[in-house]
Design an enzyme around this catalytic site. Sequence first.
Site, short mmCIF file in Angstrom:
data_model
loop_
_atom_site.label_atom_id
_atom_site.label_comp_id
_atom_site.label_asym_id
_atom_site.label_seq_id
_atom_site.Cartn_x
_atom_site.Cartn_y
_atom_site.Cartn_z
N THR A 1 -7.24 5.10 3.63
CA THR A 1 -6.81 4.33 2.46
C THR A 1 -7.63 3.05 2.36
OG1 THR A 1 -5.17 3.18 3.78
CG2 THR A 1 -4.44 5.18 2.68
N CYS A 2 -7.45 2.39 1.21
CA CYS A 2 -8.09 1.10 0.94
C CYS A 2 -7.84 0.16 2.10
CB CYS A 2 -7.53 0.53 -0.35
SG CYS A 2 -7.90 -1.20 -0.62
N PRO A 3 -8.81 -0.61 2.59
CA PRO A 3 -10.19 -0.70 2.11
C PRO A 3 -11.19 0.11 2.94
CG PRO A 3 -9.79 -2.53 3.57
CD PRO A 3 -8.55 -1.65 3.63
N MET A 4 -10.70 1.05 3.78
CA MET A 4 -11.59 1.68 4.75
C MET A 4 -12.77 2.47 4.15
SD MET A 4 -10.55 0.27 7.34
CE MET A 4 -11.71 0.96 8.49
#
Lengths: 77, 188
Positions: free
Chosen positions: A15-18
């Site tokens: 998920t964000c920000p990965m």
Amino acid sequence: MTIQITKQIDARGLTCPMPILKAAKAMKELASGEIVEVIATDPGSVKDFAAWSRTTGHALIESSTDGAEFRFVLRKS
Amino acid sequence: MIGTIDAPAPAGTRLPNPMPGVDLETSGQTAVKELVIVNWSGDLDRIWPVLILSSTAAASGVKTTVFVTFWGLLAFVRDGVRITGENWMQRMLAAMNRPGIDHLKLGKMNFLGMGPWMMGRLARQYRVASPRELLEAAQAMGVEFIPCQMTMDLLGLKRSDLIDGMGDPAGAATAIELMTEANASLFI
């Protein structure tokens, strides 16, 4: 003309920000003009990769989906 | 001679890269953008977005500084440190607010730790990066974390109590200069 992909990143399930952080890390190791491909499943990454491309100057040359996965192809500026 | 005033750099002189690790020659940008976050809160649900935004900003080529003050600084205490402080009040404050990135409380629905425990389990289930992972990513991306000197004095924290890689401690005037020079600044 086929595009030569230098590096592929599997950001599926993240998920964000990965997905962006993984792409940025990969970009650091590439030379200008080289290409990175990111596969993600986070629907928010569609807008995020477009925004990241505008902020960094790395060209987003493809943003596509097959419904479940998203594919982003970026050329390092 | 007592001192010299540096002459302005002659035209064409290359100034030092303000953001080590980012190649300005190839970043395609004419000017480096700057983001400043003042991290005041020590709540899990505020530290988390601080780390998400700062790591992403640095990953976007934005020069990013986080000024860490008041309760925020407790999150940046090294693992396993017992804050001894200089008096019983500092020790008691540390005992009531267990420091460290793995011991953050939720700003709402903390329920004696049940809330953060459930939040941690949900984060792992949905593969949301933990504050610890994001802090490591932010530091690797070149985010500068500056501890507030006055908060260190107030809470009885020494530099050796804080995690590796923190910048030199500074005060309000430094925060004001950073904020007024930056393209965007946030107080979280």
